[in-house]
Design a protein around this motif. Structure first.
Motif, PDB file in Angstrom:
ATOM      1  N   GLU A  67      -9.570   6.418   5.650  1.00 30.21           N
ATOM      2  CA  GLU A  67     -10.790   5.526   5.103  1.00 30.21           C
ATOM      3  C   GLU A  67     -10.404   4.010   5.084  1.00 30.21           C
ATOM      4  OE1 GLU A  67     -11.639   7.282   1.563  1.00 30.21           O
ATOM      5  OE2 GLU A  67     -11.642   9.340   2.281  1.00 30.21           O
ATOM      6  N   THR A  68      -9.227   3.763   4.566  1.00 30.95           N
ATOM      7  CA  THR A  68      -9.048   2.248   4.244  1.00 30.95           C
ATOM      8  C   THR A  68      -8.130   1.605   5.211  1.00 30.95           C
ATOM      9  OG1 THR A  68      -7.094   2.689   2.961  1.00 30.95           O
ATOM     10  CG2 THR A  68      -9.179   2.735   1.898  1.00 30.95           C
ATOM     11  N   LEU A 107     -10.136  -5.601   3.102  1.00 33.11           N
ATOM     12  CA  LEU A 107     -10.031  -4.715   4.109  1.00 33.11           C
ATOM     13  C   LEU A 107     -10.240  -5.511   5.664  1.00 33.11           C
ATOM     14  CD1 LEU A 107     -11.297  -1.409   2.616  1.00 33.11           C
ATOM     15  CD2 LEU A 107      -8.986  -2.089   2.891  1.00 33.11           C
ATOM     16  N   ASP A 147      -4.883   1.825   4.993  1.00 32.23           N
ATOM     17  CA  ASP A 147      -3.596   1.701   4.075  1.00 32.23           C
ATOM     18  C   ASP A 147      -2.456   2.517   4.621  1.00 32.23           C
ATOM     19  OD1 ASP A 147      -5.034  -0.425   2.516  1.00 32.23           O
ATOM     20  OD2 ASP A 147      -4.966   0.693   0.772  1.00 32.23           O
ATOM     21  N   THR A 163       0.709  -1.322   0.059  1.00 33.99           N
ATOM     22  CA  THR A 163      -0.039  -0.050   0.080  1.00 33.99           C
ATOM     23  C   THR A 163       0.779   1.261  -0.089  1.00 33.99           C
ATOM     24  OG1 THR A 163      -0.049   0.091   2.391  1.00 33.99           O
ATOM     25  CG2 THR A 163      -1.769  -1.144   1.217  1.00 33.99           C
ATOM     26  N   HIS A 175      -1.606  -4.770  -0.342  1.00 35.64           N
ATOM     27  CA  HIS A 175      -2.724  -4.333  -1.075  1.00 35.64           C
ATOM     28  C   HIS A 175      -3.052  -5.500  -2.059  1.00 35.64           C
ATOM     29  CE1 HIS A 175      -5.348  -2.166  -3.817  1.00 35.64           C
ATOM     30  NE2 HIS A 175      -4.784  -2.609  -5.010  1.00 35.64           N
ATOM     31  N   GLY A 196     -13.213  -1.173  10.469  1.00 31.21           N
ATOM     32  CA  GLY A 196     -14.125  -0.533   9.881  1.00 31.21           C
ATOM     33  C   GLY A 196     -15.227  -0.180  10.523  1.00 31.21           C
TER      34      GLY A 196
END
Length: 626
Positions: free
Chosen positions: A255-256, A467, A258, A229, A458, A470
C-alpha cells in the motif's frame, strides 16, 4: 632640546598612545591567545530507530586518552610513561606515532579508547608526569541488534585520510580525534543529517599546556534522529530464517511502499568495525565464500528466472499480439533458428493458455509470446514494473539490474540482438538481471496495479517523509487480474508448482511464483544422459532458487521476494522461506501450526523451533550488548 629631539619624543609618545590606547584591545587579544585554547566539542550523533521506536543505532559513553604533540614535548618519553600506568599494546603506540606525524602539532590524537574508569583515574593522578596527555569522555556508536540490521543501517568508523580526500571543504570537526562518520548503509547516506554541528569551549591553560579552568562553553547541535520503515522484529525473524543460507529476502508494504524487512545472509556484527576490526575478523569476513559483507538484497543481481514470466505475457497482451484465452502448444521444447529451447518439463504441457502457463510455469508458452512481441516491448514493460532501474534509497551501492533491449546490446556489447536472446529473456534468463529489492517492487506493482515506490525513511527528526508514486500503471486491469489469479493457483491449486507452500491464516492466503535461474549451460549430451541434479553439483554450479509472493490475495498488504544463491529449486527452497516470512508478517509473530497444511506441520514446527531458539539467543546477546 633641539627640534629633532622634540620630534623623536613626540613620535614615541604618539606610538605609546597607539599601543596602549588605540590598539590595546588587539594586543589584549594576542596576549589571551597565549593562555586561552579554543576546542571543538563533538556533537551527539543522531540515532536510528525502527518504525516502532526501537533503537537500531545508539550512542554510548566511552573513555579515551589523547595526546597533543605541542604540549607533550618528548612524545616517545611521554608514551613510555603512559604505558607504565595503563595497558598499551605496541600497535597502539605505533599507530599513535604514525597519526601524530600526519596531524598538526596542536591537534589531539587518540592513543587508546574504551578504557575503564580505573585506568582514567590512574592517568589523572599521574597528570603532572604526563604533559600533553588528557583523559576524556566521549560518545561512540553501538548497534544493539548487531548483525540483524548490519547491511541496512551500516556502520561508522574513524575519519580516514581517504575520507578527507573526497571532500572539498572538510568540516573542522572531522579533525577531532577518532571522530566517527558513516561508512556504509544509512549511516553513510544520511551522514550530513546525523553528524550534527560541533560546539566550542574556551579553556585557560598554564605554560605547560595543562587545563586550569573553563572560561566559556557553547554546546553544538545534535544530529538528526532517523526513523526507518523497518520492523526490527520482522527483520530479526528474516535474518534468523535465512540462517545457514547464502540468501536474501525483502518485505515491502503493497500500500505504501514501505520496506518492512531487508535481509541478507550471512551477515556480520557492525560493532566490530566501530571498535576497530582485528585482522583475523576482517580476513574471516573477506574470505568467506558466502560473502557476508555483501548486501545481497539490494546489491546482488540475478537472472530472475520464471518470476519474470508475467512481465513477458503482459507485454505481449498489452501489445495485442496475444490474448489471455489463446493457447500455445508445448511439446517440451521450441525450435528457433536451429536451436532447441527446452521446457523444464521434458514431455511438455500440451495446449496451455496464459492462466495455465503461469500456474504450471510452462517455458514454451513464453518462448512464443516473446517472439511475437519482441525484446524492446518486454524491456519497456520490465521497467514499468521497477526492473532495470536504480531506486533512490539511502543504501550503499543499490544495483540497477538490467532490462536489456536492442540498443543496450549494440552500445554495451557491440553486437546485434538475436532472436535467441529474446527467447532466453522471456523466462528471465540471458541478459536479464534483477535484485531481490526489484523483485519485491515488481510483485507489489503486480498486486496493486500501481506505481509503488520503495521507501525506507519514515521520519527525520520527527518529520514524516512523503510517500512517492502510487499512481496507476496504466495497464489493462483484466490482464493484471488474470496474472494475479494465475499466481494464486501457483500456490493454491493442486497442480500448481508451489502447492506445498500454501497457508491459511484466518482466511488470508497468498499468491506467488517460483523461479529457478541457471548458472551453467546444460549441453545436449547432458540432456541425453539425464540432467545432473543440483544436489550432485558443486555448490557454486547449482541453480539459484527464487520466489515472489504477495498476501493476502484479495487485499494485498505485503510483497515478498526471496533469492537463495545456488539453492536449487525455487518452489522447494526459496518458496518455504517466503511463505514463513509472509505468515510472520501477517500474524505479527509465529503463526499457529494449524495455518499450515496438515502434511507440512511437522516440518513447520521444526523450523519454528529452530528460528525461535536462534532469535532468543541473539536477543540475549543484544541485551548483553546494551
Amino acid at each position: 632640546m633641539t627640534t629633532a629631539q622634540a620630534g623623536v619624543i613626540g613620535l614615541l609618545g604618539w606610538r605609546m598612545h597607539q599601543l596602549q590606547v588605540n590598539q590595546s584591545d588587539e594586543f589584549r587579544m594576542l596576549a589571551e591567545e597565549n593562555r586561552i585554547s579554543m576546542q571543538l566539542i563533538p556533537p551527539a550523533r543522531g540515532l536510528i530507530y525502527d518504525i516502532n521506536g526501537v533503537a537500531l543505532a545508539a550512542n554510548e559513553p566511552v573513555y579515551r586518552i589523547t595526546i597533543v604533540r605541542e604540549n607533550a614535548g618528548d612524545v616517545d618519553d611521554v608514551l613510555n610513561r603512559l604505558a607504565q600506568i595503563i595497558t598499551l599494546r605496541p600497535e597502539d603506540i605505533a599507530r599513535t606515532k604514525e597519526e601524530i606525524a600526519r596531524r598538526a602539532a596542536f591537534v589531539p590524537v587518540t592513543v587508546i579508547e574504551r578504557i575503564s574508569w580505573e585506568e582514567v583515574s590512574r592517568v589523572q593522578v599521574n597528570a603532572p608526569a604526563l604533559p600533553g596527555i588528557s583523559a576524556e569522555v566521549g560518545l561512540s556508536r553501538v548497534y544493539p541488534h548487531g548483525q540483524d540490521t548490519a547491511h541496512v543501517v551500516g556502520y561508522v568508523g574513524p575519519v580516514s585520510d581517504y575520507d578527507l580526500s573526497l571532500m572539498t571543504e572538510p568540516d573542522p570537526i572531522l579533525q577531532i580525534p577518532r571522530f566517527q562518520i558513516g561508512k556504509t548503509g544509512v549511516e553513510n547516506r544520511l551522514e550530513a543529517a546525523m553528524r550534527g554541528k560541533a560546539g566550542t569551549r574556551r579553556i585557560e591553560v598554564n605554560a605547560l599546556g595543562r587545563v586550569m579552568r573553563e572560561l566559556d562553553c557553547q554546546e553544538g547541535d545534535s544530529g538528526a534522529d532517523i526513523q526507518l520503515t523497518l520492523d526490527s522484529k520482522l527483520q530479526a525473524y528474516v535474518e534468523a530464517r535465512l540462517d545457514g543460507e547464502s540468501a536474501s529476502c525483502v518485505v515491502m508494504d503493497c500500500e505504501t511502499g514501505d520496506l518492512k524487512a531487508i535481509g541478507s545472509a550471512p551477515s556480520f556484527d557492525p560493532n566490530l568495525f566501530v571498535r576497530g576490526i582485528s585482522v583475523a575478523d576482517w580476513t574471516g569476513l573477506n574470505e568467506n565464500m558466502y560473502r557476508p559483507l555483501a548486501a545481497k538484497a539490494f546489491q546482488g543481481t540475478y537472472p530472475p528466472g520464471s518470476t519474470f514470466k508475467a512481465i513477458t505475457a503482459l507485454a505481449a497482451m498489452e501489445a495485442g499480439v496475444l490474448t489471455p484465452e489463446e493457447t500455445i502448444y508445448c511439446r517440451g521444447y521450441t525450435e528457433v533458428s536451429g536451436t532447441r529451447f527446452h521446457c523444464w518439463r521434458p514431455s511438455g504441457h500440451g495446449n496451455v493458455n496464459f492462466h495455465d502457463s503461469l500456474k504450471f510455469s510452462c517455458d514454451c508458452y513464453y518462448y512464443e509470446a516473446a517472439q511475437r512481441v519482441g525484446i524492446d516491448a518486454m524491456a519497456v514493460m520490465a521497467r514499468k514494473f521497477g526492473l532495470g532501474t536504480r531506486h533512490d534509497l539511502p543504501l550503499s551501492a543499490v544495483a540497477s539490474g538490467l532490462a536489456p533491449d536492442r540498443q543496450w546490446k549494440r552500445e554495451v556489447r557491440g553486437e546485434d540482438w538475436r532472436i535467441g536472446d529474446t527467447v532466453n529473456a522471456s523466462i528471465g534468463q540471458g541478459y536479464v538481471l534483477a535484485s531481490p529489492l526489484q523483485l519485491a517492487i515488481m510483485t507489489a506493482r503486480l498486486a496493486s496495479g500501481r506505481n509503488i515506490e520503495p521507501r525506507m525513511i519514515h521520519a527525520i527528526d520527527g518529520v514524516v517523509q512523503p510517500l512517492i508514486g502510487g499512481e496507476s500503471l496504466g495497464l489493462n486491469e483484466n490482464f493484471l487480474r488474470r496474472a494475479r489469479l494465475s499466481m494464486y493457483d501457483v500456490v493454491n491449486h493442486q497442480r500448481g508448482t508451489a502447492y506445498a507452500t500454501r497457508f491459511d491464516i484466518a482466511g488470508q492466503q497468498m499468491a506467488g511464483k517460483t523461479g529457478t535461474s541457471q548458472v551453467r549451460r546444460i549441453t545436449a549430451e547432458e540432456r541425453a544422459r539425464g540432467v545432473t541434479r543440483n544436489e550432485d553439483l558443486p555448490w557454486e554450479r547449482r541453480d539459484h532458487a527464487l520466489w515472489i509472493n504477495y498476501a493476502p490475495f484479495d487485499r494485498p498488504k505485503y510483497a515478498v521476494a526471496v533469492v537463495v544463491e545456488h539453492g536449487g529449486g525455487g518452489g522447494t527452497v526459496a518458496g518455504p522461506i517466503g511463505r514463513d516470512v509472509t505468515m510472520q508478517a501477517l500474524a505479527g509473530g509465529f503463526p499457529e501450526l494449524t495455518a499450515y497444511p496438515a502434511a507440512t506441520r511437522g516440518r513447520a514446527e521444526e523450523i519454528q523451533n529452530r528460528v525461535r531458539a536462534l532469535m532468543e539467543a541473539r536477543d540475549r546477546a543484544h541485551q548483553n550488548r546494551a
